[in-house]
Design a protein around this motif. Structure first.
Motif, short mmCIF file in Angstrom:
data_model
loop_
_atom_site.label_atom_id
_atom_site.label_comp_id
_atom_site.label_asym_id
_atom_site.label_seq_id
_atom_site.Cartn_x
_atom_site.Cartn_y
_atom_site.Cartn_z
N ASN A 20 8.34 10.67 -11.70
CA ASN A 20 7.76 11.78 -10.64
C ASN A 20 6.97 11.07 -9.63
N GLY A 21 7.21 9.73 -9.33
CA GLY A 21 6.54 9.22 -7.93
C GLY A 21 5.12 8.54 -8.57
N VAL A 22 4.81 8.84 -9.64
CA VAL A 22 3.32 8.01 -10.26
C VAL A 22 3.50 7.15 -11.27
N ARG A 23 2.64 6.46 -11.53
CA ARG A 23 2.48 5.61 -12.64
C ARG A 23 1.54 6.08 -13.61
N HIS B 52 0.74 -1.25 -0.21
CA HIS B 52 0.12 0.25 -0.04
C HIS B 52 0.71 1.46 0.15
N ILE B 53 1.97 1.22 0.70
CA ILE B 53 2.91 2.39 1.00
C ILE B 53 3.78 2.72 -0.43
N THR B 54 4.11 1.65 -0.78
CA THR B 54 4.98 1.59 -2.21
C THR B 54 4.42 1.87 -3.39
N GLN B 55 3.09 1.34 -3.54
CA GLN B 55 2.18 1.51 -4.63
C GLN B 55 2.15 2.96 -5.06
N LYS B 56 2.37 2.95 -6.52
CA LYS B 56 2.11 4.50 -6.96
C LYS B 56 0.77 4.75 -7.35
#
Length: 202
Positions: free
Chosen positions: A67-70, A11-15
């Motif tokens: 940029n931290g997103v998918r 949950h924490i690492t999923q983008k």
């Protein structure tokens, strides 16, 4: 306990996931733009021969983390009969990349008509828009100064959304990284209007 921790870690690492449409007339270079982006952002991605990409019939997809997103890309066919399918994707998307063949003066007004029709759809209200003035590697192409006024003259449809017109060459990769980074920043800024897809459900 392991399952709980594993679920928490995921949950924490999923983008956050966002969906980006790549639209434009057939032969504008949409698939080449996407392939070029994947080779620059996706580690160990070998990619296709950019000089041998053929016209899309249906849908090409791609996935880029930046940029931290998918960013999930839907590259849709641009033939007249396929444009009727574009609006089925508008409600789900978070941004649009509209690719213009800067070397095809004969169809530039046809491209603008498709562009205006796309923007007039209420499901795209407020969605960030990148206009890629593509094929800048060709000597006779129109520069951004020539393309920009054509596509910015639709102010009533553009509205208050973020818009950028960018010189690109999918074949050479020029402007591709800049364009994708700009899109990523836009969807993050715009997430209060169009939230990312739920992490649990993707």
């Amino acid at each position: 306990m392991y399952t709980l921790l594993n679920g928490l870690y995921k949950h924490i690492t999923q983008k956050d996931e966002f969906f980006v449409l790549i639209l434009g007339l057939d032969n504008a270079g949409k698939s080449t733009f996407l392939e070029s982006a994947k080779t620059r952002f996706v580690k160990d991605y070998k990619g296709k021969n950019l000089g041998k990409i053929t016209t899309t019939v249906g849908l090409n997809i791609g996935k880029i983390d930046t940029n931290g997103v998918r960013l999930n890309f839907w590259d849709l066919g641009g033939q007249q009969e396929l444009q009727a399918l574009w609006d089925k994707y508008y409600q789900e998307c978070h941004a649009v990349i509209y690719v213009v063949d800067s070397n095809d003066r004969e169809r530039i007004h046809e491209s603008k008509e498709s562009f205006v029709k796309m923007l007039s759809n209420s499901n795209l209200t407020g969605v960030p828009l990148l206009v890629a003035a593509n094929k800048q590697d060709l000597e006779e192409c129109m520069g951004v100064r020539e393309v920009k006024p054509l596509f910015e003259s639709s102010d009533e449809h553009v509205g208050t959304r973020e818009v950028m017109v960018l010189a690109t060459s999918g074949l050479r990769g020029e402007g591709v990284v800049e364009g994708i980074d700009w899109i990523a920043q836009c969807v993050i800024r715009n997430k209060h209007v169009r939230p990312p897809h739920d992490k649990e459900n993707g």
